[in-house]
Design an enzyme around this catalytic site. Structure first.
Site, PDB file in Angstrom:
ATOM      1  N   LYS A   1      -6.451 -13.589  -6.843  1.00  0.00           N
ATOM      2  CA  LYS A   1      -5.043 -13.569  -7.239  1.00  0.00           C
ATOM      3  C   LYS A   1      -4.409 -14.951  -6.985  1.00  0.00           C
ATOM      4  O   LYS A   1      -4.886 -15.916  -7.542  1.00  0.00           O
ATOM      5  CB  LYS A   1      -4.335 -12.438  -6.498  1.00  0.00           C
TER       6      LYS A   1
ATOM      7  N   ARG B   1     -26.447 -17.809   1.821  1.00  0.00           N
ATOM      8  CA  ARG B   1     -25.771 -16.600   2.307  1.00  0.00           C
ATOM      9  C   ARG B   1     -25.274 -16.804   3.751  1.00  0.00           C
ATOM     10  O   ARG B   1     -24.266 -16.253   4.151  1.00  0.00           O
ATOM     11  CB  ARG B   1     -26.686 -15.373   2.198  1.00  0.00           C
TER      12      ARG B   1
ATOM     13  N   TYR C   1      -3.768  -0.779  -1.981  1.00  0.00           N
ATOM     14  CA  TYR C   1      -4.461  -1.196  -3.195  1.00  0.00           C
ATOM     15  C   TYR C   1      -5.549  -0.152  -3.505  1.00  0.00           C
ATOM     16  O   TYR C   1      -6.258   0.298  -2.599  1.00  0.00           O
ATOM     17  CB  TYR C   1      -5.077  -2.581  -2.978  1.00  0.00           C
TER      18      TYR C   1
ATOM     19  N   ASP D   1      -3.739  -7.279   4.789  1.00  0.00           N
ATOM     20  CA  ASP D   1      -4.051  -7.803   3.463  1.00  0.00           C
ATOM     21  C   ASP D   1      -2.802  -8.538   2.979  1.00  0.00           C
ATOM     22  O   ASP D   1      -1.770  -7.918   2.708  1.00  0.00           O
ATOM     23  CB  ASP D   1      -4.421  -6.638   2.528  1.00  0.00           C
TER      24      ASP D   1
HETATM   25  C1  PLP Z   1      -6.944  -7.303  -6.180  1.00  0.00           C
HETATM   26  C2  PLP Z   1      -6.680  -6.854  -4.797  1.00  0.00           C
HETATM   27  C3  PLP Z   1      -7.736  -6.537  -3.926  1.00  0.00           C
HETATM   28  C4  PLP Z   1      -9.191  -6.558  -4.366  1.00  0.00           C
HETATM   29  O1  PLP Z   1      -9.619  -7.839  -4.644  1.00  0.00           O
HETATM   30  P1  PLP Z   1     -10.853  -8.176  -5.660  1.00  0.00           P
HETATM   31  O2  PLP Z   1     -10.898  -9.665  -5.600  1.00  0.00           O
HETATM   32  O3  PLP Z   1     -10.487  -7.620  -6.993  1.00  0.00           O
HETATM   33  O4  PLP Z   1     -12.069  -7.517  -5.086  1.00  0.00           O
HETATM   34  C5  PLP Z   1      -7.412  -6.154  -2.634  1.00  0.00           C
HETATM   35  N1  PLP Z   1      -6.136  -6.083  -2.209  1.00  0.00           N
HETATM   36  C6  PLP Z   1      -5.097  -6.365  -3.022  1.00  0.00           C
HETATM   37  C7  PLP Z   1      -3.712  -6.255  -2.499  1.00  0.00           C
HETATM   38  C8  PLP Z   1      -5.332  -6.763  -4.337  1.00  0.00           C
HETATM   39  O5  PLP Z   1      -4.298  -7.019  -5.145  1.00  0.00           O
END
Ligand code: PLP
Length: 401
Positions: free
Chosen positions: A216, A66, A119, A191
C-alpha cells in the site's frame, strides 16, 4: 556491510531525510548513490559465515537470501529508522509479515484479543488458521477499552489492532492499548498500513511490533506486493527463525522497488492528505452524499483523537450514496478514478465494501459495524485534487435522483 548510518551523523534528521538516506548501501566498488540490486540467491561461504551459523548469529551474515540479502538489509534499516526503532524484517506480502509475526509471539495454547473490524485476510488467518493450531481469539470493538480489558484472560498473550479501521476510518487509541499491554504484560502488535510511519510511530506508544502491508502506501506505486515487521531487535530476532521456517522472504528486485518507493513516502503522504481533505470537504457539501468519513474532517467522530495522534490524516475517504445500486452506478460513471481493490498508490482507486472487503457480511452485519447502504471507499492518489473533484462531481450528478 556499509549502510548509511544517519543516526550517527544526523541524530535529529527529519522524516523526509530519513526516508531518502537511511539504510542506503554505500557501494565501495562503484560509489553508486543508490543501493545496488543484489540479485543473488546465495553467498560465498568463508570462515566468518561458517562461524556465524555455528554460533547462532547467522542473521548478521550473508549466507542465503531467505536468511538475509544486502537489498533486504538496506530496506530494513530504512524501515527501522522511519519507525524510530532498532530492527525490521521484510516479507513477500503483508499477510506473510502478519502471520509470521503473530505466530512468533504466541506460546502453545495462547489467547489473543483482536479488533472486530480487521482487514479481511487477517481475520481469515485469525478465524480459520489460529484455532486449528490451538490458539483462541476474542474479537472486540476497537473503540471500547473497557471491553478490551474485560476480554483479558490468564492465558492472553497478545493484543492485535489496526490504527484505522476499514472502511469507516475509526481511530484506534494506540496509547491506551499500549498502557493496557504494559499493565497486563501483554504483547501489542499494530498494523499501521493505513497510517504509515509518517502519521505516527506506534512503538513510541507501547506497541512491541508494527506490521505493514508495504503493498500500500510504503511502496506507493501499486506495482509490488510486500510486507514488513518493525520493532526492537529482541522481537525481530524472534520473528526471524519463523521467516526461515515459513519462507515468506522478499526477493531482491522487489526490495529495490520497495526502497525506491519509500524515498518519496513523506512527499506522497502530504499529497494524499491534501487531496483526500479537499475531496472529503467536497463530498461533505454535496447533496447526493451522506456520512462522509475522513479523520481530518472536524465532523469525524474521532477527529480529536486523530488530531492528537496523527501528523498526517492519510488518503482514505469513505462516504455513502444511499443504496448499493446507486454506488454501483457511481462507479460506472467515474472516468478518472479506477475501480480496484487495494489502496495507497499514486493513482486514486475506488471500491465498494459490500462487494469487496465486506462481501462475506450480511447487510445487517454491515449495518451493525456502521457501514451504510451504498458505502463507497476511496483511496485518494496524488493527482491534482481539482481533477478528482471534477470526476466525482460529474459521476454524482449523473446518478438518478
Ligand atoms: C492489504 C492489507 C493487508 C495485507 O497485505 P498484503 O500485502 O495484501 O498481503 C494487511 N492489513 C491491511 C490493513 C491491509 O490493507
Amino acid at each position: 556491510m556499509r549502510v548509511n548510518d544517519l543516526k550517527l551523523h544526523y541524530p535529529k534528521a527529519g522524516v523526509s531525510t530519513i526516508a531518502v538516506h537511511a539504510g542506503t548501501y554505500d557501494d565501495p566498488m562503484t560509489g553508486a548513490v543508490g543501493t545496488p540490486i543484489y540479485q543473488s540467491s546465495t553467498f560465498i561461504l568463508g570462515e566468518d559465515q561458517y562461524q556465524a551459523v555455528e554460533q547462532g548469529y547467522a542473521r548478521d551474515r550473508f549466507i542465503y537470501t531467505r536468511y538475509g540479502n544486502p537489498s533486504q538489509w538496506a530496506l530494513q534499516e530504512k524501515m527501522a529508522a522511519l519507525e524510530k526503532t532498532e530492527s525490521a524484517i521484510v516479507f513477500s506480502s503483508g499477510m506473510a509479515a502478519i502471520s509470521t509475526t503473530v505466530l512468533s509471539m504466541l506460546d502453545k495454547g495462547a489467547h489473543l484479543i483482536a479488533s472486530n473490524e480487521l482487514y479481511g485476510g487477517t481475520y481469515n488467518f485469525f478465524h480459520h488458521e489460529l484455532p486449528s493450531l490451538g490458539f483462541s481469539v476474542s474479537y472486540v470493538n476497537p473503540r471500547d477499552m473497557a471491553a478490551i480489558a474485560a476480554a483479558i484472560r490468564p492465558e492472553t498473550m497478545l493484543l492485535y489492532f489496526e490504527t484505522l479501521t476499514n472502511p469507516l476510518l475509526k481511530v484506534v487509541d494506540i496509547p491506551a492499548l499500549g498502557k493496557l499491554a504494559r499493565e497486563h504484560q501483554l504483547r501489542l502488535v499494530i498494523d499501521a498500513t493505513f497510517t504509515t510511519p509518517i502519521a505516527m510511530n506506534a512503538i513510541e506508544y507501547g506497541a512491541h511490533v508494527v506490521v505493514h502491508s508495504a503493498t500500500k502506501y510504503l511502496n506507493g506505486h501499486s506495482d509490488l506486493v510486500a510486507g514488513v515487521a518493525v520493532g526492537a531487535r529482541k522481537y525481530i530476532d524472534a520473528i526471524w527463525p519463523r521467516l526461515l521456517a515459513y519462507g515468506g522472504c522478499l526477493d531482491p528486485h522487489a526490495c529495490f522497488l520497495f526502497e525506491r518507493g519509500l524515498k518519496t513516502l513523506a512527499l506522497r503522504m502530504k499529497a494524499h492528505e491534501d487531496g483526500a481533505f479537499q475531496v472529503a470537504q467536497f463530498l461533505e457539501n454535496h447533496p447526493r452524499t451522506r456520512q462522509v468519513f475522513y479523520p481530518g474532517l472536524s465532523s469525524h467522530p474521532d477527529h480529536d483523537l486523530a488530531s492528537h495522534l496523527f501528523k498526517n490524516m492519510g488518503g482514505m475517504v469513505s462516504f455513502a450514496v444511499g443504496s448499493d445500486q446507486a454506488a454501483l452506478q457511481l462507479l460506472q460513471n467515474l472516468r478518472l478514478m479506477r475501480q480496484a481493490t487495494s489502496l495507497g498508490g499514486v493513482e486514486s482507486l475506488v471500491s465498494l465494501p459490500f462487494n469487496t472487503s465486506h462481501a462475506a457480511y450480511t447487510a445487517d452485519q454491515r449495518a451493525q459495524l456502521g457501514i451504510a447502504p451504498g458505502c463507497v471507499r476511496l483511496s485518494i492518489g496524488i493527482e491534482d485534487p481539482q481533477d478528482l473533484i471534477a470526476d466525482l462531481a460529474q459521476a454524482l450528478d449523473r446518478l438518478p435522483i
